[in-house]
Design an enzyme around this catalytic site. Structure first.
Site, PDB file in Angstrom:
ATOM      1  N   ASP A  38      33.277  46.686  30.301  1.00 36.48           N
ATOM      2  CA  ASP A  38      34.349  46.343  29.359  1.00 36.48           C
ATOM      3  C   ASP A  38      33.939  45.752  28.004  1.00 36.48           C
ATOM      4  O   ASP A  38      34.351  46.239  26.966  1.00 36.48           O
ATOM      5  CB  ASP A  38      35.332  45.356  30.006  1.00 36.48           C
ATOM      6  CG  ASP A  38      35.781  45.810  31.386  1.00 36.48           C
ATOM      7  OD1 ASP A  38      35.300  46.856  31.874  1.00 36.48           O
ATOM      8  OD2 ASP A  38      36.606  45.119  31.976  1.00 36.48           O
ATOM      9  N   GLU A  81      30.658  38.702  41.541  1.00 35.71           N
ATOM     10  CA  GLU A  81      30.912  39.890  40.712  1.00 35.71           C
ATOM     11  C   GLU A  81      29.671  40.189  39.862  1.00 35.71           C
ATOM     12  O   GLU A  81      29.269  41.336  39.729  1.00 35.71           O
ATOM     13  CB  GLU A  81      32.121  39.590  39.829  1.00 35.71           C
ATOM     14  CG  GLU A  81      32.618  40.748  39.010  1.00 35.71           C
ATOM     15  CD  GLU A  81      33.797  40.353  38.134  1.00 35.71           C
ATOM     16  OE1 GLU A  81      34.129  39.154  38.056  1.00 35.71           O
ATOM     17  OE2 GLU A  81      34.379  41.262  37.507  1.00 35.71           O
ATOM     18  N   TRP A 131      40.723  49.316  42.443  1.00 32.69           N
ATOM     19  CA  TRP A 131      40.116  49.886  41.220  1.00 32.69           C
ATOM     20  C   TRP A 131      39.363  51.159  41.607  1.00 32.69           C
ATOM     21  O   TRP A 131      38.758  51.246  42.697  1.00 32.69           O
ATOM     22  CB  TRP A 131      39.145  48.903  40.587  1.00 32.69           C
ATOM     23  CG  TRP A 131      39.700  48.180  39.400  1.00 32.69           C
ATOM     24  CD1 TRP A 131      39.436  48.434  38.090  1.00 32.69           C
ATOM     25  CD2 TRP A 131      40.614  47.073  39.398  1.00 32.69           C
ATOM     26  NE1 TRP A 131      40.133  47.561  37.284  1.00 32.69           N
ATOM     27  CE2 TRP A 131      40.867  46.724  38.057  1.00 32.69           C
ATOM     28  CE3 TRP A 131      41.272  46.355  40.400  1.00 32.69           C
ATOM     29  CZ2 TRP A 131      41.732  45.689  37.694  1.00 32.69           C
ATOM     30  CZ3 TRP A 131      42.130  45.327  40.040  1.00 32.69           C
ATOM     31  CH2 TRP A 131      42.352  45.009  38.703  1.00 32.69           C
TER      32      TRP A 131
END
Ligand code: 9WN
Length: 442
Positions: free
Chosen positions: A180, A415, A39
């Site tokens: 997101d 994460e 990414w």
């Protein structure tokens, strides 16, 4: 409430181990199962972490990402690994194979992410120079090699993504923000009625303990509708502006561009390119002013702007602290630091560690276990800490560092973390979390 600091050597070895396990050779997967590809902004943080242990490998990480750069200047948000297919949407769904601007040798997505790359290059150069010898030579040679690509990247953002010249970068998908499903995007998405989306099977929910930690199916339908819209115009920058349902000026993305342009100006100067340096300084000034112009006088937080609706977007999210990343007016930065330390944010009495949450615990939008709606994201704290050190705010930098190291002492390298209990959420062994630990350790 504070935790226990783990032995620095133990944390360092564990973080290095995570980066080794995610290493595909010339690129690092963002996470072992959930994100088996490279990414864009993750790779920049990974390079920062790697530069603490292996400068040459850090250079390789950035070089691999730059090899995916489109001829327009865009650095795509995913460079797909040919050896993994367990991620949705993969390259076939993105449908970028026929796009002429994409480099022929690699498969990529068709959108971008915040431009932290020049900041990563700065770290790699500094570590290379500290090490000297072959590391110094490799870092300096790479800076010269990467300069034109990074200039093109910033210039593309400043033109294709700021068509009105307001000093704010416009995004066309919330995946571009990297935040997101933040409440920032609820308003813009609520105004979209998705058209037909081909059937899909999500894979992301298979790799987390609970699907509630991830975006909802309704959110995914909108995400995939936007991909269909982008594909329908062949990812052509001009046609996208007329087509896409999601056009939002992203204040945090813009702040990253301002900070990165200032850094790139300095690198250009060191490489004997004063005209390019002046150009990047002008770009940094423009986007810094753009970011400052969004601050809501009532809340003190910076805001996004929904171009389609002609409306400000202002829920209480960590993106409101974009001016701290962009830098600029000392009075604005001092006010933002006081706000960040206050009881709606790091100073909230219920937090396990005094760290910024993705959404304020005082907000009705706060969801402590759901992705960008509440949890703490370690890489973001590193970015905020870097900006604090840049601006001489060493006390806040040190507070972020101490609390981050306490959080990361659980060795899961999650994460994101539940802010109240400190529980690790999302993927474990997330590469940029391990990289953040290495950089905080120094
Ligand atoms: C979509 C890789 C990426 C991060 C983003 C984060 C998440 C992807 C996803 O993971 O997004 O790009 O599938 O959820 O939101 O910031 O770069 O770690």
């Amino acid at each position: 409430m504070t935790g226990t600091l783990v032995d620095a050597g133990v944390l360092r070895r564990a973080a290095i181990d995570v980066l080794h396990r995610n290493d595909l050779g010339t690129m690092t997967t963002a996470a072992p199962n959930l994100y088996p590809h490279q990414w864009s902004w993750d790779a920049a943080f990974v390079a920062i972490g790697l530069s603490r242990v292996d400068v040459a490998r850090a250079v390789t990480e950035l070089r691999s990402l730059l090899a995916a750069q489109w001829s327009t200047g865009m650095i795509p948000h995913i460079r797909f690994s040919p050896s993994a297919d367990d991620y949705f949407p993969g390259p076939d769904r993105w449908g970028t194979d026929g796009v002429a601007a994409r480099p022929a040798a690699v498969r990529t997505s068709g959108i971008c992410q915040p431009p932290v790359h020049a900041i990563a290059l700065r770290h790699v150069l500094d570590r290379g120079r500290e090490q000297g010898g072959a590391d110094r030579a490799a870092a300096e040679a790479f800076a010269a090699e990467a300069l034109d690509g990074l200039l093109a990247w910033h210039r593309w953002l400043a033109t294709a993504r700021d068509p009105d010249g307001v000093g704010l970068v416009e995004i066309h998908h919330s995946w571009e923000s990297g935040f997101d499903n933040s409440p920032r995007w609820d308003g813009p998405y609520a105004r979209i009625t998705p058209g037909p989306v081909p059937p899909f099977a999500r894979r992301d929910t298979h790799h987390v303990a609970s699907a509630a930690e991830r975006p909802s199916n309704a959110e995914y339908t909108r995400y995939l509708w936007l991909v269909e819209q982008l594909k329908s115009v062949g990812y052509d920058d001009a046609r996208v502006l007329d087509t896409i349902d999601f056009r939002v000026r992203d204040v945090f993305f813009s702040a990253v561009l301002a900070a990165a342009a200032e850094v790139l100006a300095c690198i250009a100067d060191e490489l004997g390119r004063p005209d390019d340096a002046a150009d990047q300084i002008a770009l940094a000034d423009r986007f810094r002013a753009g970011v400052a112009s969004t601050v809501d006088p009532t809340t003190g937080l910076a805001r996004d702007y929904d171009v389609r609706a002609g409306a400000w977007v202002g829920p209480m999210t960590v993106a409101g602290f974009a001016p701290l990343v962009a830098g600029g007016d000392p009075a604005l930065l001092a006010a933002q630091r006081a706000l960040l330390r206050g009881s709606d944010w790091m100073g909230h009495p219920g937090l396990r560690h005094p760290l910024p949450t993705s959404t304020s615990p005082a907000s009705p939008d706060f969801r402590p276990r759901t992705y960008w709606r509440g949890p703490v994201w370690p890489f973001l704290n590193l970015l905020l800490g870097w900006a604090c050190a840049r601006d001489g705010a060493f006390a806040l930098h040190d507070e972020l560092r101490t609390a981050s190291l306490e959080q990361l002492a659980d060795l899961t390298f999650a994460e994101y973390y539940e802010p109240v209990t400190g529980a690790p959420l999302g993927s474990h062994d997330q590469a940029w979390t391990a990289a953040a630990a290495l950089e905080w350790l120094g």
